[in-house]
Enzyme design. Structure first.
Site, short mmCIF file in Angstrom:
data_model
loop_
_atom_site.label_atom_id
_atom_site.label_comp_id
_atom_site.label_asym_id
_atom_site.label_seq_id
_atom_site.Cartn_x
_atom_site.Cartn_y
_atom_site.Cartn_z
N GLY A 131 14.23 -9.85 31.66
CA GLY A 131 15.50 -9.50 31.08
C GLY A 131 15.34 -8.40 30.04
N GLY A 137 11.27 -13.51 36.38
CA GLY A 137 12.12 -12.33 36.26
C GLY A 137 11.89 -11.68 34.92
N ASP A 192 27.41 -12.16 25.38
CA ASP A 192 26.65 -11.54 26.48
C ASP A 192 26.75 -12.39 27.75
OD1 ASP A 192 25.14 -9.51 27.58
OD2 ASP A 192 23.23 -10.47 27.12
N LYS A 222 10.42 -17.81 27.94
CA LYS A 222 10.89 -16.44 27.74
C LYS A 222 9.97 -15.79 26.71
CE LYS A 222 14.97 -15.47 25.80
NZ LYS A 222 16.41 -15.23 25.70
N PHE A 224 14.99 -8.60 26.97
CA PHE A 224 14.09 -8.92 25.86
C PHE A 224 12.69 -9.28 26.32
CE2 PHE A 224 18.23 -9.55 23.96
CZ PHE A 224 18.07 -8.86 22.76
N GLY A 225 12.41 -9.23 27.61
CA GLY A 225 11.07 -9.52 28.05
C GLY A 225 11.04 -10.41 29.28
#
Length: 850
Positions: free
Chosen positions: A542, A540, A658, A561, A544-545
């Site tokens: 998000g 996926g 968040d 990530k 930030f990348g």
């Protein structure tokens, strides 16, 4: 022949060198494993001895005896009473109660902790005078008809039957029986005289009707010595809380008891065993007791053990901590630790005042005299002294010139202290376990030798300044020319410099292992694990990348990530997660394995979650069927436990900032784990809120005081949790509700339904008949309370847990939530004035003046 001998000698030298390097690399882990191995051997010996006993039932009658070859076993085979030595080499035995047929069973009660019996001559008997006593078959005191070694209890002359029975609760009682075999009166019971273990049904408190008899625990002196040690656990009737004392000084308090949540403020929550506390108070007695739902939950037996160093934990299964009084003397802001000057380290100017247990010896430095080596001795008059390592450590800590200590006797007892005129030399060839305790600021390096420094092996990250991208890495540096020594070296790196160390000096196929199992991964290893970031491995993307699935050479699955190069705040998020990983360890928080830096790229490596994130199931009509009501409520509970840990029980109070469905990951069993701590902030324990000009998070999940004024606190997470819970209940996103004349968000839609008494219409159609309607409406009520406009009126996460789990607890009526109608507008402070930046539905990484 000579060449062969030389080759063998060279091989032996290389082998020994390699062994030394392994030992140095692993440090205390080696010592801890050795101690654990010896403990297991001792337990297996006890189990072997116990297994060979004659089972004589659960009861002693008048004239019966129990000796070293027999044992009492409770009716349902839960506990046993028997004589045991403390290890295979001991000549003395004690009468113990412990779990039956459990090889590593804790010795939950000791009858004669002050009066050991020469093995195998101990005998427990109920004599003709109705006296329950321990005697010895060897000549001397306690033999024959002479004075007994220990009298446990007695019953006045009576025509009734008198027996001593071991119950399934672990309680050993001396009682009179009625003619039908029922209990007429209990005259003595082991539960009234606990040692170091607190079993369900035991009491901690005071018996006013029995001359103020105190029910409390007292630790052993050491693992093999049941003599009363320095620590006690008791009930404070004035403060109505539990206390751990060390030699009379209060080290730890449990804090207030919350009746609604059935919890003490500073008792560490147990994820596997649920303890149910009861406090009784009347004119005769005041005490605390506890029970559990079952005797064995998930392989865990309820059995609190007060260790000889002040640690209180549940002995069985995962040995989960209940209180850490052993940490309270190390300048650590632990839960419940008392800020008593007697407990703090007097040498505050030095860094790190912990004591490390090592194998080796102290000796004078070449430039010092021997007059203060050793420093001085304390209470070494005999080998039965109950001075413990905790006593020695406490004394040494009070003298800034004290380098460390060791013992003179095998128990161990009797302290021998060493000053800074001495030096400690590690020696792994010494037999037995590590027996020296060295202050962490030592040892000193020898001025005559200059070690060759190779790449560091163990590091701890420390944040220097929030706005500065530099941070410090504290590293353990190996001395290759002094294989029996190691020192700490402090290195300061910026992110690019840290990359250079990792890229140029570390083999591409190896990992640089850091503290808390955090590792620096080479770029080559990540490329290989993700097949060069193949598209089919992409999980996926998000704010930030992208995130990729990978598999290491060890077979471990990971999630990578890959922070976007375009993300202006990627470095800040990257740094923040690395710092926080040292503070956060919880079953409902995702685990970070490590990181990788390659030129401008920064990557975070997490544990792989096979069921992706919560939003993948929640907002999909097909996948949502897999989330029945039981599973959704379990996910809600897991998220609340994770947030409660962040807000209250972690070593640092943390606000996530968040929380949303895409940041809740699901493991193979669909258990939730909160992730993405790049936006999180650490609070001090005295801070209630922070005002910031940088607004970060996801629109729609931000409370009004944060989005409009930059004020955030733990109540900000409560608001986000309320929105998330309403999404879990409805199966729909926050911004997907509309009516004919205005835009509504989820909170507004839920409020309209609740106001009209139609709260059940919020239910996701996928729930069907699986839903508990009363529980569902209770969740809607709690969700609306969490999204209230006034932060002060929102519940804390501990209150949320009480509201969700205690169905008899009345709930307050919710009020109209904030951001209920119209478009959701978010502003930030730019040049002292609010500026409209965005609408609901967008992730904001940073909103500040440029």
């Amino acid at each position: 022949m000579v060449n062969v001998m030389a080759m063998l000698a060279g091989f032996q030298e290389q082998h020994e060198k390699a062994m030394y390097l392994v030992i140095i690399n692993h440090g205390f882990r080696f010592v801890q494993l050795l101690i654990f191995f010896l403990i297991i051997l001792s337990s297996l010996w006890d189990f072997h001895v116990a297994a060979a006993r004659d089972n004589i039932g659960d009861t002693l009658r008048v004239g019966d005896t129990l000796n070293s070859s027999s044992a009492l076993v409770s009716a349902s085979n839960k506990f046993t009473l028997l004589f045991l030595t403390n290890g295979s080499s001991s000549n003395y035995s004690y009468l113990y109660i412990k779990r039956y047929n459990v090889s590593d069973a804790n010795k939950a009660w000791v009858a004669n902790r002050d009066s050991p019996v020469l093995y195998p001559h101990g005998v427990l008997t109920l004599d003709s005078n109705n006296t329950l006593k321990i005697i010895t078959t060897q000549g001397g005191p306690g033999s024959g008809d002479g004075d007994p070694l220990v009298v446990l209890g007695s019953v006045p002359k009576s025509s009734s039957t008198v027996v001593a029975t071991l119950l399934d609760s672990g309680n050993f009682i001396l009682q009179e029986l009625n003619s039908d075999g029922s209990t007429k009166q209990v005259w003595w019971q082991s539960f009234d005289y606990p040692t170091d273990t607190f079993l369900p049904g035991m009491k901690l408190g005071v018996n006013h009707s029995n001359n103020g008899h105190i029910w409390s625990l007292t630790s052993w002196t050491s693992f093999h010595n049941p003599l009363p040690g320095p620590f006690t656990l008791g009930w404070d009737p004035n403060g109505r809380q539990l206390e751990i004392r060390g030699r009379g000084t209060v080290y730890w308090r449990s804090g207030n008891y919350n009746t609604s949540s059935n919890r003490f403020e500073f008792i560490i929550p147990n994820q596997k065993l649920i303890f149910h506390y009861s406090i009784f108070l009347n004119e005769n007695e005041e005490y605390l007791t506890y029970t559990t739902r079952d005797d064995d939950q998930n392989g865990e037996f309820p059995e609190w053990l007060l260790n000889f160093d002040g640690r209180l934990f549940n002995f069985y299964g995962s040995a989960l901590d209940i209180a850490r009084a052993d940490e309270c003397g190390n300048n650590i802001d632990g839960l419940g630790c008392q800020t008593n000057d007697q407990l703090t380290d007097f040498c505050k100017a030095e860094v790190g005042q912990k004591f490390q247990q090592k194998k080796g010896y102290f000796k004078p430095t070449p430039l010092s005299s021997t007059s203060r080596c050793p420093y001085w001795l304390k209470d070494v008059s005999n080998t039965t002294s109950n001075i413990t390592s905790a006593d020695c450590e406490d004394t040494c800590r009070r003298y800034c010139d004290c380098l460390g200590f060791d013992f003179l006797y095998q128990y161990p007892t009797g302290c021998r202290f060493w000053s800074s005129d001495c030096e400690f030399y590690e020696d792994f060839t010494q037999p037995g376990t590590a027996s020296s305790f060295v202050r962490s600021m030592a040892p000193k390096s020898s001025p005559s030798k200059s070690p060759v420094i190779k790449p560091f092996a163990s590091c701890v990250i420390y944040e220097e300044e929030e706005e500065n991208l530099n941070f410090q890495v504290y590293c353990l540096v190996k001395h290759y020319k002094q294989l029996d020594r190691f020192n700490f070296m402090f290195l300061r790196f910026s992110v690019p410099a840290l990359f250079l160390v990792g890229e140029n000096e570390i083999d591409q196929n190896k990992l640089l292992v850091m503290g808390h199992d955090l590792s620096i991964f080479s770029y080559a290893s990540i490329m290989a694990a993700t097949c060069n970031f193949a598209e089919e491995n992409k999980l996926g993307e998000g704010g930030f990348g992208p995130v990729y699935k990978g598999r290491l050479l060890t077979g471990k699955e990971i999630a990578v990530k890959r922070l976007s190069k375009c993300s202006g705040q990627g470095t800040l998020e990257f740094k923040n997660e690395l710092i926080l990983i040292y503070e956060l360890q919880h079953t409902n928080l995702v685990q970070l394995f490590g990181f990788c830096i390659h030129r401008e790229e920064r990557m975070l490596i997490y544990e792989y979650m096979p069921n992706k994130s919560l939003d993948y199931f929640l907002f999909d009509a097909t996948e949502g069927v897999l989330l029945d009501w039981h599973k959704r409520f379990s996910i809600i509970e897991g998220i609340t436990q994770g947030l409660l840990y962040l807000h209250k029980y972690s070593r640092k109070k943390v606000v996530h900032r968040d929380l949303k469905a895409s940041n809740v990951l699901l493991d193979k069993d669909m258990n939730p784990k909160i992730s993405d701590f790049g936006m999180a902030r650490i609070f001090t324990h005295t801070e209630l809120q922070i005002n910031t000009g940088r607004i970060v998070g996801t629109l729609g999940y931000m409370p009004p005081e944060y989005a409009m004024n930059g004020i955030f606190s733990i109540k900000s997470d409560v608001y986000s949790f309320g929105v998330l819970m309403l999404e879990i209940l409805s199966g729909r996103k926050n911004n997907s509700f509309y009516n004919d004349d205005r835009v509504l968000n989820l909170a507004g839609y839920a409020w309209e339904l609740w106001k009209d008494g139609a709260g059940l219409q919020l239910m996701d159609s996928n729930l069907g008949d699986s839903c508990n309607k009363d529980q569902f409406l209770r969740c809607v009520n709690v969700g609306l309370l969490c999204v209230g406009d006034n932060a002060a009126n929102r519940p804390t996460m501990s209150e949320v847990i009480s509201m969700l789990t205690n169905e008899s607890l009345p709930l307050p009526e919710p009020t109209k939530p904030s951001f209920c109608t119209e478009e959701v507008i978010v502003a930030t402070i730019v040049g002292g004035k609010p500026q409209i930046l965005s609408m609901n539905g967008m992730t904001i990484s940073d909103m500040c003046g440029r």
